[in-house]
Motif scaffolding. Structure first.
Motif, PDB file in Angstrom:
ATOM      1  N   LYS A   1       0.824  -1.211   0.000  1.00 25.49           N
ATOM      2  CA  LYS A   1       0.000   0.000   0.000  1.00 25.49           C
ATOM      3  C   LYS A   1       0.857   1.259   0.000  1.00 25.49           C
ATOM      4  O   LYS A   1       0.464   2.295  -0.554  1.00 25.49           O
ATOM      5  CB  LYS A   1      -0.913  -0.023   1.222  1.00 25.49           C
ATOM      6  N   SER A   2       2.046   1.179   0.605  1.00 25.39           N
ATOM      7  CA  SER A   2       2.943   2.340   0.682  1.00 25.39           C
ATOM      8  C   SER A   2       3.889   2.417  -0.507  1.00 25.39           C
ATOM      9  O   SER A   2       4.774   3.277  -0.539  1.00 25.39           O
ATOM     10  CB  SER A   2       3.769   2.276   1.979  1.00 25.39           C
ATOM     11  N   GLY A   3       3.746   1.501  -1.478  1.00 26.75           N
ATOM     12  CA  GLY A   3       4.595   1.531  -2.671  1.00 26.75           C
ATOM     13  C   GLY A   3       5.992   1.005  -2.414  1.00 26.75           C
ATOM     14  O   GLY A   3       6.932   1.369  -3.121  1.00 26.75           O
ATOM     15  N   ILE A   4       6.159   0.124  -1.429  1.00 28.97           N
ATOM     16  CA  ILE A   4       7.469  -0.422  -1.079  1.00 28.97           C
ATOM     17  C   ILE A   4       7.579  -1.843  -1.619  1.00 28.97           C
ATOM     18  O   ILE A   4       6.678  -2.668  -1.431  1.00 28.97           O
ATOM     19  CB  ILE A   4       7.664  -0.437   0.453  1.00 28.97           C
ATOM     20  N   ILE A   5       8.685  -2.136  -2.290  1.00 27.59           N
ATOM     21  CA  ILE A   5       8.941  -3.494  -2.777  1.00 27.59           C
ATOM     22  C   ILE A   5       9.293  -4.370  -1.578  1.00 27.59           C
ATOM     23  O   ILE A   5      10.237  -4.082  -0.839  1.00 27.59           O
ATOM     24  CB  ILE A   5      10.082  -3.503  -3.804  1.00 27.59           C
ATOM     25  N   PHE A   6       8.546  -5.445  -1.395  1.00 32.06           N
ATOM     26  CA  PHE A   6       8.762  -6.334  -0.252  1.00 32.06           C
ATOM     27  C   PHE A   6       9.171  -7.707  -0.773  1.00 32.06           C
ATOM     28  O   PHE A   6       8.369  -8.433  -1.358  1.00 32.06           O
ATOM     29  CB  PHE A   6       7.488  -6.432   0.590  1.00 32.06           C
ATOM     30  N   GLN A   7      10.461  -8.049  -0.621  1.00 30.97           N
ATOM     31  CA  GLN A   7      11.006  -9.289  -1.149  1.00 30.97           C
ATOM     32  C   GLN A   7      11.285 -10.262   0.000  1.00 30.97           C
ATOM     33  O   GLN A   7      11.787  -9.860   1.057  1.00 30.97           O
ATOM     34  CB  GLN A   7      12.318  -9.022  -1.907  1.00 30.97           C
ATOM     35  N   THR A   8      10.965 -11.540  -0.218  1.00 32.37           N
ATOM     36  CA  THR A   8      11.202 -12.556   0.810  1.00 32.37           C
ATOM     37  C   THR A   8      12.011 -13.703   0.235  1.00 32.37           C
ATOM     38  O   THR A   8      11.997 -13.964  -0.971  1.00 32.37           O
ATOM     39  CB  THR A   8       9.875 -13.108   1.368  1.00 32.37           C
TER      40      THR A   8
ATOM     41  N   GLU B   1       7.411  -3.382  10.810  1.00 29.06           N
ATOM     42  CA  GLU B   1       6.678  -2.139  10.564  1.00 29.06           C
ATOM     43  C   GLU B   1       7.599  -0.929  10.709  1.00 29.06           C
ATOM     44  O   GLU B   1       7.432   0.080  10.008  1.00 29.06           O
ATOM     45  CB  GLU B   1       5.502  -2.042  11.522  1.00 29.06           C
ATOM     46  N   ASN B   2       8.595  -1.009  11.586  1.00 30.85           N
ATOM     47  CA  ASN B   2       9.582   0.071  11.681  1.00 30.85           C
ATOM     48  C   ASN B   2      10.382   0.196  10.389  1.00 30.85           C
ATOM     49  O   ASN B   2      10.776   1.290   9.986  1.00 30.85           O
ATOM     50  CB  ASN B   2      10.520  -0.174  12.860  1.00 30.85           C
ATOM     51  N   ALA B   3      10.657  -0.956   9.727  1.00 30.81           N
ATOM     52  CA  ALA B   3      11.370  -0.912   8.449  1.00 30.81           C
ATOM     53  C   ALA B   3      10.533  -0.184   7.401  1.00 30.81           C
ATOM     54  O   ALA B   3      11.053   0.600   6.591  1.00 30.81           O
ATOM     55  CB  ALA B   3      11.700  -2.328   7.992  1.00 30.81           C
ATOM     56  N   VAL B   4       9.221  -0.434   7.398  1.00 33.63           N
ATOM     57  CA  VAL B   4       8.333   0.284   6.483  1.00 33.63           C
ATOM     58  C   VAL B   4       8.382   1.784   6.764  1.00 33.63           C
ATOM     59  O   VAL B   4       8.514   2.606   5.852  1.00 33.63           O
ATOM     60  CB  VAL B   4       6.889  -0.249   6.611  1.00 33.63           C
ATOM     61  N   ASP B   5       8.278   2.162   8.042  1.00 31.90           N
ATOM     62  CA  ASP B   5       8.314   3.585   8.403  1.00 31.90           C
ATOM     63  C   ASP B   5       9.642   4.217   8.005  1.00 31.90           C
ATOM     64  O   ASP B   5       9.679   5.370   7.550  1.00 31.90           O
ATOM     65  CB  ASP B   5       8.094   3.733   9.912  1.00 31.90           C
TER      66      ASP B   5
ATOM     67  N   PHE C   1      10.214   7.524   5.571  1.00 28.05           N
ATOM     68  CA  PHE C   1      10.899   8.740   6.017  1.00 28.05           C
ATOM     69  C   PHE C   1      12.018   9.148   5.058  1.00 28.05           C
ATOM     70  O   PHE C   1      12.453  10.295   5.061  1.00 28.05           O
ATOM     71  CB  PHE C   1      11.493   8.537   7.413  1.00 28.05           C
ATOM     72  N   ASN C   2      12.519   8.215   4.259  1.00 27.19           N
ATOM     73  CA  ASN C   2      13.639   8.511   3.364  1.00 27.19           C
ATOM     74  C   ASN C   2      13.094   8.923   1.997  1.00 27.19           C
ATOM     75  O   ASN C   2      12.712   8.091   1.176  1.00 27.19           O
ATOM     76  CB  ASN C   2      14.543   7.285   3.229  1.00 27.19           C
ATOM     77  N   ARG C   3      13.076  10.225   1.755  1.00 28.96           N
ATOM     78  CA  ARG C   3      12.541  10.746   0.492  1.00 28.96           C
ATOM     79  C   ARG C   3      13.621  10.902  -0.578  1.00 28.96           C
ATOM     80  O   ARG C   3      13.347  11.384  -1.669  1.00 28.96           O
ATOM     81  CB  ARG C   3      11.857  12.094   0.736  1.00 28.96           C
ATOM     82  N   ASP C   4      14.879  10.521  -0.242  1.00 26.47           N
ATOM     83  CA  ASP C   4      15.969  10.671  -1.194  1.00 26.47           C
ATOM     84  C   ASP C   4      16.124   9.448  -2.098  1.00 26.47           C
ATOM     85  O   ASP C   4      16.980   9.429  -2.982  1.00 26.47           O
ATOM     86  CB  ASP C   4      17.287  10.911  -0.444  1.00 26.47           C
ATOM     87  N   VAL C   5      15.324   8.419  -1.859  1.00 26.10           N
ATOM     88  CA  VAL C   5      15.426   7.188  -2.654  1.00 26.10           C
ATOM     89  C   VAL C   5      14.185   7.077  -3.535  1.00 26.10           C
ATOM     90  O   VAL C   5      13.051   7.192  -3.045  1.00 26.10           O
ATOM     91  CB  VAL C   5      15.548   5.949  -1.729  1.00 26.10           C
ATOM     92  N   ALA C   6      14.399   6.816  -4.814  1.00 24.60           N
ATOM     93  CA  ALA C   6      13.266   6.740  -5.743  1.00 24.60           C
ATOM     94  C   ALA C   6      12.457   5.470  -5.524  1.00 24.60           C
ATOM     95  O   ALA C   6      11.229   5.464  -5.624  1.00 24.60           O
ATOM     96  CB  ALA C   6      13.780   6.797  -7.188  1.00 24.60           C
TER      97      ALA C   6
ATOM     98  N   THR D   1      16.581 -11.954   8.974  1.00 26.30           N
ATOM     99  CA  THR D   1      17.270 -10.755   8.488  1.00 26.30           C
ATOM    100  C   THR D   1      16.240  -9.820   7.868  1.00 26.30           C
ATOM    101  O   THR D   1      15.494 -10.219   6.956  1.00 26.30           O
ATOM    102  CB  THR D   1      18.351 -11.103   7.459  1.00 26.30           C
ATOM    103  N   ILE D   2      16.198  -8.585   8.362  1.00 24.64           N
ATOM    104  CA  ILE D   2      15.285  -7.559   7.836  1.00 24.64           C
ATOM    105  C   ILE D   2      16.153  -6.399   7.362  1.00 24.64           C
ATOM    106  O   ILE D   2      16.795  -5.722   8.170  1.00 24.64           O
ATOM    107  CB  ILE D   2      14.300  -7.094   8.919  1.00 24.64           C
ATOM    108  N   ARG D   3      16.205  -6.182   6.063  1.00 23.32           N
ATOM    109  CA  ARG D   3      17.084  -5.164   5.474  1.00 23.32           C
ATOM    110  C   ARG D   3      16.243  -4.170   4.690  1.00 23.32           C
ATOM    111  O   ARG D   3      15.431  -4.557   3.850  1.00 23.32           O
ATOM    112  CB  ARG D   3      18.120  -5.832   4.575  1.00 23.32           C
ATOM    113  N   ASP D   4      16.438  -2.868   4.969  1.00 29.95           N
ATOM    114  CA  ASP D   4      15.694  -1.836   4.241  1.00 29.95           C
ATOM    115  C   ASP D   4      16.660  -0.780   3.716  1.00 29.95           C
ATOM    116  O   ASP D   4      17.808  -0.703   4.155  1.00 29.95           O
ATOM    117  CB  ASP D   4      14.634  -1.189   5.146  1.00 29.95           C
TER     118      ASP D   4
END
Length: 664
Positions: A517-524, A549-553, A557-562, A580-583
């Motif tokens: 919903k937030s437009g974030i690519i979520f890979q597993t 959920e903190n990783a999503v937030d 917050f980072n508007r410098d990444v397309a 491993t949770i990497r953002d």
């Protein structure tokens, strides 16, 4: 651990308290209670009167209601702290508002209690702030004693240096005496000399002495020169007079002489030969200086230095001396143990791993106004442990009165702060819980109403929508209650075996919808998620969901990444399950990473409560697991959660819980 009773506060200065409340009954009730506890009290019915009484009486403690007409309690707190930051302020509210509580603590309120006031809780709060006042008094007293000790021993050192300078002067006088000895009128000078002076002939017999020599060693004219020395008669030993005669050169030695009353005198002896016009030895001038007092001072100074070093290194405080660049130039053993070898580094590097000085740095303040300052902060030890410390600084002036260094004494008050934070935060959460639960219950009522109407009309779509609302609010309520339970009371997790792959899939379902919903690519990647783990599914899913959920937030917050991305990998390795949770989100600096699991610390500003990551850390470590974090500002963050794998006992294809896992 309970708060110390008020009787533990030293009685040297009775404590006073200002009570501020617009309700007369509450003022009078608190006045009676505080007077019974031994406080001197002042009463104010509003914020303006409170400030007036505070400025004229300067009480140690202020108890103020928050909601008051005119100047409210928050305004009173800010004004008092701006002029007297050491004053302890306890906030009182009849509303139990979490926002008001957090706002009060951000402005350095000592505690937060709610109405109706419980006398026992009020006494605990007063005991807590009284103990802080006692600690500040104790640290101030230690600092003053240390300054006095340094001043006293510095004076003794100056005196010793003066004695040593006198020895150098004596050598020059010996040369002058060699000339005066050839003058017939020299006898007029000897009685005025403050040293033991004797003139010997070439055969090393005493020719004449000054008055001080005669009074101390008796009338030795015509006797052998070595007779006054303790070692006279020892084989292969020569007196300074005999050695000067043999070498026809000046001799300077430390010896011991025996006075007429058999007193042993340590002396510095200087002997100069007087050579005649034909090159033969005519006389020998001996000047002996009694250094008994200097030896005593040296021994006393040595003992004092050892005592000072012992005190400096064994006092249970971290003590440093810092220069104007905030470099640590001296540190005691406690500091070395907790923060390592300073190595010329700055205090903010050693304490907080940061490149710039802290805001409101007390050392810089002491350099600015040449006055002591007090400060409370959180630091990180060399082992990564978080500690609350109370800091006192005092300027160190040199002989010209110029301040080039500041003494800093840091006292560990972590246990006191933990107890204070625990009690305060528990009260705040319980006070605000009713408001949150009330809103959730209203939402549940609304959802239940839609379910009822759907059943009444046979509308499955309405039933589904209503049940979705009810289920969502029940999950929210359950997560809130679990956070409070994990923080307010330690409990052993209810462990049961769960297939690692199934746990990973459930967690992915938890966050994938929000990420999408937030437009974030979520890979597993769960291809290596074999085996089982022992977890309390309710608690563990709550903790892991909070980190995801903190990783999503962080990405939002980072508007410098397309393009934002989160990688969630679960695998087994060496008998452990590794999550491993990497953002590629906003990332964290070193100070934020050091404090991220500290209660009430949040990098989200008003959007965060500072409770979630604390509770997540408590849950995972309670499972015997570990959390490691790797992050850099603007570069994203990687969390690694490691748990031991369980011994296989049931089929990994079957769930082990009789209920659906709790996802928050």
């Amino acid at each position: 651990m309970s708060e110390p009773p008020l009787s533990s506060v030293p009685p040297s200065e009775p404590l006073s308290a200002l009570i501020v409340d617009d309700e007369q009954d509450i003022r009078e009730m608190m006045d009676i209670l505080l007077q019974e506890l031994g406080f001197a009290t002042f009463l104010a019915a509003d914020g303006f009167k409170a400030i007036e009484l505070f400025q004229s009486n300067r009480p140690h403690i202020v108890l103020t209601d928050i909601k008051m007409p005119g100047k409210d309690g928050i305004a009173v707190l800010k004004e008092i702290k701006s002029t007297a930051p050491e004053t302890e302020v306890i906030m009182i509210s009849g509303h139990g508002d979490m926002h008001l509580a957090i706002q009060s603590l951000k402005h350095d309120a000592a505690d937060f209690i709610t109405k109706p006031i419980d006398e026992e809780l009020l006494e605990i709060a007063l005991g807590k702030v009284s103990e802080r006042i006692r600690l500040r008094r104790q640290v101030r007293e230690h600092t003053e004693n240390l300054e006095a000790l340094v001043s006293e021993k510095s004076a003794a050192l100056v005196e010793m240096e003066r004695k040593l300078a006198a020895k150098q002067i004596m050598e020059g006088m010996g040369q002058a005496m060699a000339i005066l000895a050839t003058d017939p009128a020299s006898g007029d000078y000897f009685p005025e000399m403050p040293f033991y002076v004797a003139i010997h002939d070439a055969g090393c017999n005493v020719v004449t002495v000054n008055q001080a020599y005669r009074e101390r060693f008796g009338d030795r004219i015509g006797q052998a020169s070595c007779g006054t020395y303790e070692r006279c008669g020892e084989p292969d030993w020569k007196s300074p007079v005999r050695e000067s005669a043999d070498l026809q050169a000046s001799i300077h030695r430390h010896e011991s002489m025996i006075a007429a009353d058999q007193t042993r005198l340590p002396v510095i002896t200087h002997v100069s030969p007087v050579i005649g016009t034909r090159g033969e030895l005519e006389l020998l001038l001996e000047i002996a200086v009694d250094v008994s007092e200097m030896r005593r001072l040296q021994e006393e100074l040595s003992r004092t230095q050892r005592k000072f070093e012992h005190f400096f290194n064994t006092v249970p405080c971290a003590i440093t001396v810092q220069d104007r660049e905030l470099r640590v130039v001296e540190a005691n053993a406690t500091f070395h143990r907790d923060f390592g070898d300073p190595g010329g580094r700055t205090c903010h590097e050693l304490y907080k791993h940061r490149d710039a000085p802290c805001d409101d740095c007390p050392v810089l303040a002491s350099f600015a106004d040449n006055a002591p300052h007090q400060y409370e902060t959180v630091v990180t030890t060399r082992g990564g442990e978080q500690r609350n410390i109370l800091v006192w600084t005092a300027p160190l002036a040199d002989g010209d009165g110029k301040v080039n260094h500041v003494l800093e004494v840091s006292t560990d008050i972590t246990q006191i702060r933990q107890l204070q934070d625990h009690l305060a935060s528990l009260g705040i959460m319980l006070g605000s819980m009713s408001h949150g639960v009330k809103g959730l219950l209203m939402a549940i009522d609304g959802g239940a109403y839609r379910v009822d109407k759907g059943l009444e009309k046979g509308d499955l779509q309405r039933i589904a929508a209503g049940w979705k609302t009810v289920r969502h609010r029940l999950d929210h309520m359950r997560r809130t209650v679990m956070d409070i339970l994990y923080y307010s009371k330690s409990r052993e997790p209810n462990l049961a075996p769960h297939p690692l792959h199934g746990v990973a899939e459930h967690l992915a379902e938890t966050v994938s919808a929000k990420a999408s919903k937030s437009g974030i690519i979520f890979q597993t990647d769960f291809s290596q998620a074999d085996g089982q783990i022992l977890i309390d599914d309710v608690a563990f899913y709550s903790a892991m969901a909070n980190i995801l959920e903190n990783a999503v937030d962080a990405c939002l917050f980072n508007r410098d990444v397309a393009e934002h991305r989160i990688d969630f990998l679960v695998a087994q390795a060496d008998g452990h399950a590794v999550f491993t949770i990497r953002d590629n989100g906003i990332g964290m600096d070193r100070e934020t990473m050091d404090n991220m699991f500290t209660l009430f610390f949040s990098s989200k500003g008003a959007l965060g409560t500072g409770i979630g990551m604390f509770v997540s850390h408590e849950i995972i470590t309670g499972h015997g697991g570990t959390i490691t974090v790797d992050s850099a500002t603007g570069k994203g963050t990687t969390f690694r959660i490691t748990l031991s794998l369980a011994e296989p006992s049931v089929s990994e294809d079957e769930p082990t819980s009789d209920h659906a896992p709790f996802l928050s």
